[in-house]
Design a protein around this motif. Structure first.
Motif, PDB file in Angstrom:
ATOM      1  N   SER A 204       0.821  -1.200   0.000  1.00 44.43           N
ATOM      2  CA  SER A 204       0.000   0.000   0.000  1.00 44.43           C
ATOM      3  C   SER A 204       0.854   1.249   0.000  1.00 44.43           C
ATOM      4  N   THR A 205       0.358   2.280  -0.685  1.00 43.12           N
ATOM      5  CA  THR A 205       1.076   3.542  -0.709  1.00 43.12           C
ATOM      6  C   THR A 205       0.113   4.711  -0.639  1.00 43.12           C
ATOM      7  N   SER A 206       0.592   5.815  -0.073  1.00 43.73           N
ATOM      8  CA  SER A 206      -0.207   7.035   0.030  1.00 43.73           C
ATOM      9  C   SER A 206       0.708   8.232  -0.204  1.00 43.73           C
ATOM     10  N   PHE A 207       0.370   9.037  -1.192  1.00 45.87           N
ATOM     11  CA  PHE A 207       1.229  10.161  -1.555  1.00 45.87           C
ATOM     12  C   PHE A 207       0.502  11.489  -1.582  1.00 45.87           C
ATOM     13  N   LEU A 208       1.257  12.529  -1.221  1.00 46.72           N
ATOM     14  CA  LEU A 208       0.829  13.902  -1.492  1.00 46.72           C
ATOM     15  C   LEU A 208       1.640  14.358  -2.697  1.00 46.72           C
ATOM     16  N   ILE A 209       0.972  14.760  -3.765  1.00 50.24           N
ATOM     17  CA  ILE A 209       1.660  15.140  -4.993  1.00 50.24           C
ATOM     18  C   ILE A 209       1.358  16.592  -5.326  1.00 50.24           C
ATOM     19  N   CYS A 210       2.398  17.391  -5.398  1.00 49.54           N
ATOM     20  CA  CYS A 210       2.201  18.808  -5.690  1.00 49.54           C
ATOM     21  C   CYS A 210       1.995  19.007  -7.191  1.00 49.54           C
TER      22      CYS A 210
ATOM     23  N   GLN B 195      -5.759  14.959   6.495  1.00 46.61           N
ATOM     24  CA  GLN B 195      -4.460  14.297   6.371  1.00 46.61           C
ATOM     25  C   GLN B 195      -3.443  15.203   5.672  1.00 46.61           C
ATOM     26  N   ALA B 196      -3.906  15.904   4.653  1.00 53.19           N
ATOM     27  CA  ALA B 196      -3.025  16.794   3.909  1.00 53.19           C
ATOM     28  C   ALA B 196      -2.594  17.969   4.782  1.00 53.19           C
ATOM     29  N   GLU B 197      -3.575  18.494   5.463  1.00 53.59           N
ATOM     30  CA  GLU B 197      -3.350  19.633   6.371  1.00 53.59           C
ATOM     31  C   GLU B 197      -2.191  19.365   7.343  1.00 53.59           C
ATOM     32  N   LYS B 198      -2.188  18.172   7.899  1.00 55.10           N
ATOM     33  CA  LYS B 198      -1.132  17.790   8.849  1.00 55.10           C
ATOM     34  C   LYS B 198       0.247  17.964   8.251  1.00 55.10           C
ATOM     35  N   ASN B 199       0.329  17.844   6.913  1.00 56.56           N
ATOM     36  CA  ASN B 199       1.612  17.987   6.235  1.00 56.56           C
ATOM     37  C   ASN B 199       1.756  19.342   5.564  1.00 56.56           C
ATOM     38  N   ASN B 200       0.867  20.257   5.990  1.00 61.31           N
ATOM     39  CA  ASN B 200       0.929  21.602   5.432  1.00 61.31           C
ATOM     40  C   ASN B 200       0.729  21.577   3.920  1.00 61.31           C
ATOM     41  N   PHE B 201      -0.194  20.731   3.509  1.00 60.41           N
ATOM     42  CA  PHE B 201      -0.426  20.521   2.079  1.00 60.41           C
ATOM     43  C   PHE B 201      -1.852  20.909   1.748  1.00 60.41           C
ATOM     44  N   ASN B 202      -2.016  21.671   0.672  1.00 58.15           N
ATOM     45  CA  ASN B 202      -3.340  22.151   0.287  1.00 58.15           C
ATOM     46  C   ASN B 202      -4.049  21.159  -0.636  1.00 58.15           C
ATOM     47  N   TYR B 203      -4.982  20.404  -0.072  1.00 58.13           N
ATOM     48  CA  TYR B 203      -5.718  19.377  -0.816  1.00 58.13           C
ATOM     49  C   TYR B 203      -6.553  19.972  -1.946  1.00 58.13           C
ATOM     50  N   LYS B 204      -6.436  19.362  -3.129  1.00 58.89           N
ATOM     51  CA  LYS B 204      -7.282  19.766  -4.246  1.00 58.89           C
ATOM     52  C   LYS B 204      -8.187  18.606  -4.688  1.00 58.89           C
ATOM     53  N   LYS B 205      -7.577  17.444  -4.863  1.00 61.86           N
ATOM     54  CA  LYS B 205      -8.342  16.275  -5.309  1.00 61.86           C
ATOM     55  C   LYS B 205      -7.547  15.004  -5.015  1.00 61.86           C
ATOM     56  N   HIS B 206      -8.141  13.875  -5.281  1.00 61.60           N
ATOM     57  CA  HIS B 206      -7.418  12.617  -5.015  1.00 61.60           C
ATOM     58  C   HIS B 206      -7.846  11.492  -5.945  1.00 61.60           C
ATOM     59  N   ASN B 207      -6.999  10.496  -6.011  1.00 63.11           N
ATOM     60  CA  ASN B 207      -7.355   9.199  -6.582  1.00 63.11           C
ATOM     61  C   ASN B 207      -7.083   8.150  -5.524  1.00 63.11           C
ATOM     62  N   LEU B 208      -8.084   7.348  -5.239  1.00 61.37           N
ATOM     63  CA  LEU B 208      -7.903   6.272  -4.265  1.00 61.37           C
ATOM     64  C   LEU B 208      -8.310   4.956  -4.917  1.00 61.37           C
ATOM     65  N   GLU B 209      -7.423   3.974  -4.799  1.00 54.23           N
ATOM     66  CA  GLU B 209      -7.735   2.647  -5.315  1.00 54.23           C
ATOM     67  C   GLU B 209      -7.496   1.635  -4.206  1.00 54.23           C
ATOM     68  N   ILE B 210      -8.577   1.016  -3.778  1.00 54.11           N
ATOM     69  CA  ILE B 210      -8.496  -0.005  -2.733  1.00 54.11           C
ATOM     70  C   ILE B 210      -8.637  -1.373  -3.390  1.00 54.11           C
ATOM     71  N   PHE B 211      -7.667  -2.239  -3.113  1.00 53.15           N
ATOM     72  CA  PHE B 211      -7.659  -3.572  -3.708  1.00 53.15           C
ATOM     73  C   PHE B 211      -8.025  -4.630  -2.681  1.00 53.15           C
ATOM     74  N   GLY B 212      -8.686  -5.657  -3.123  1.00 59.39           N
ATOM     75  CA  GLY B 212      -9.049  -6.738  -2.215  1.00 59.39           C
ATOM     76  C   GLY B 212     -10.018  -7.686  -2.888  1.00 59.39           C
ATOM     77  N   LEU B 213     -10.953  -8.225  -2.103  1.00 58.78           N
ATOM     78  CA  LEU B 213     -11.915  -9.169  -2.651  1.00 58.78           C
ATOM     79  C   LEU B 213     -13.333  -8.628  -2.502  1.00 58.78           C
ATOM     80  N   CYS B 214     -14.069  -8.654  -3.594  1.00 54.94           N
ATOM     81  CA  CYS B 214     -15.453  -8.187  -3.564  1.00 54.94           C
ATOM     82  C   CYS B 214     -16.316  -9.231  -2.855  1.00 54.94           C
ATOM     83  N   LYS B 215     -17.529  -8.838  -2.595  1.00 57.30           N
ATOM     84  CA  LYS B 215     -18.483  -9.692  -1.889  1.00 57.30           C
ATOM     85  C   LYS B 215     -18.529 -11.112  -2.453  1.00 57.30           C
ATOM     86  N   ASN B 216     -18.734 -11.198  -3.759  1.00 58.58           N
ATOM     87  CA  ASN B 216     -18.853 -12.508  -4.401  1.00 58.58           C
ATOM     88  C   ASN B 216     -17.595 -13.349  -4.259  1.00 58.58           C
ATOM     89  N   CYS B 217     -16.457 -12.718  -4.526  1.00 58.77           N
ATOM     90  CA  CYS B 217     -15.205 -13.473  -4.536  1.00 58.77           C
ATOM     91  C   CYS B 217     -14.754 -13.850  -3.127  1.00 58.77           C
TER      92      CYS B 217
END
Lengths: 134, 134
Positions: free
Chosen positions: A81-87, B108-130
């Motif tokens: 797993s990875t989590s990044f802040l990207i400027c 989370q971004a704030e803690k690093n003094n980072f100004n959040y604009k948007k994100h991409n999150l991809e969580i991997f694992g097994l769906c209900k069926n699988c």
DNA sequence: ACGTAAAATGTTATATTATAACATTACAAT
DNA sequence: ATTGTAATGTTATAATATAACATTTTACGT
């Protein structure tokens, strides 16, 4: 039982070295061009080294940029797993750590009856420096 | 002032249509091969349609897979940010919604003094069926 | 309706990112 | 020493995406 990083081969060390000395993520072909003087001649040699380094957690891939970054955390637990802040302004990258993300995502997944294994998170915005300038 | 989705051009409609009728994310060249009978002949025509569809929020890109998925949420607010649950077994994809993710990432971004604009999150694992099968 | 600017299209070529296939070499563990 | 696994070297090619440019369609203010 040595650390995985002590067992690196020549190519793996060469690739890791260039990533560790870069202030920003690098692309595979940038790495290739930069180290041709060190005996690495083909893309495959770079990709194979990257694969191994990623596998042992010394390097992470930034999917949205097709680029690679050395992990600065001793014994990083982010093998998967990875989590990044990207400027978006200067392309600098900071890795987030701490497993509060893990537990948060597990819960989110749970709500959808989904069994969490790992994640990639990329947060885009402005880093500390670029915030000031803009 | 009509909805953006009503203003789609022929190519854009063709590409969106195939994505909406797919049970899984599709790759650009898969789309191309599937719709050559409809007058789309070059990769660029597909990529341009995808770019537009992504811009208006009707399609999202799954970065780690280089594939594209139609958004099923009416008036999806995820024009920029996306969050997915991706099954490692069957490749099915579910989009997470709700802005609790937005506020969590902002902090989370704030803690690093980072100004959040948007994100991409991809969580991997097994769906209900699988999950049941494995 | 007309003119015009912006957007979309069509087409060819090419850039970028990544893997297949196969022969050879290094090297650790019995 | 032997042997199995991993890593290497090399050539070729697959997969993903964009550049450049000429043309057509569309939106829309007058």
């Amino acid at each position: 039982m040595a650390l995985a990083s002590e067992n690196l081969t020549k190519n793996q060390k060469t690739v890791l070295d260039i990533l560790e000395n870069s202030s920003e993520p690098l692309k595979a072909y940038t790495i290739l061009f930069d180290i041709q003087k060190k005996g690495i001649k083909s893309p495959l040699q770079v990709y194979r080294a990257l694969d191994k380094l990623i596998e042992i957690g010394k390097v992470h891939k930034i999917e949205s940029r097709n680029s690679y970054v050395a992990c600065k955390h001793e014994g990083c637990n982010a093998k998967t797993s990875t989590s990044f802040l990207i400027c978006e302004n200067c392309d600098s990258v900071t890795e987030l750590t701490g497993n509060n993300l893990f537990s948060y995502f597990s819960k989110q997944a749970e709500k959808n009856n989904f069994n969490y294994k790992k994640h990639n998170l990329e947060i885009f915005g402005l880093c500390k420096n670029c915030k000031l300038k803009n």
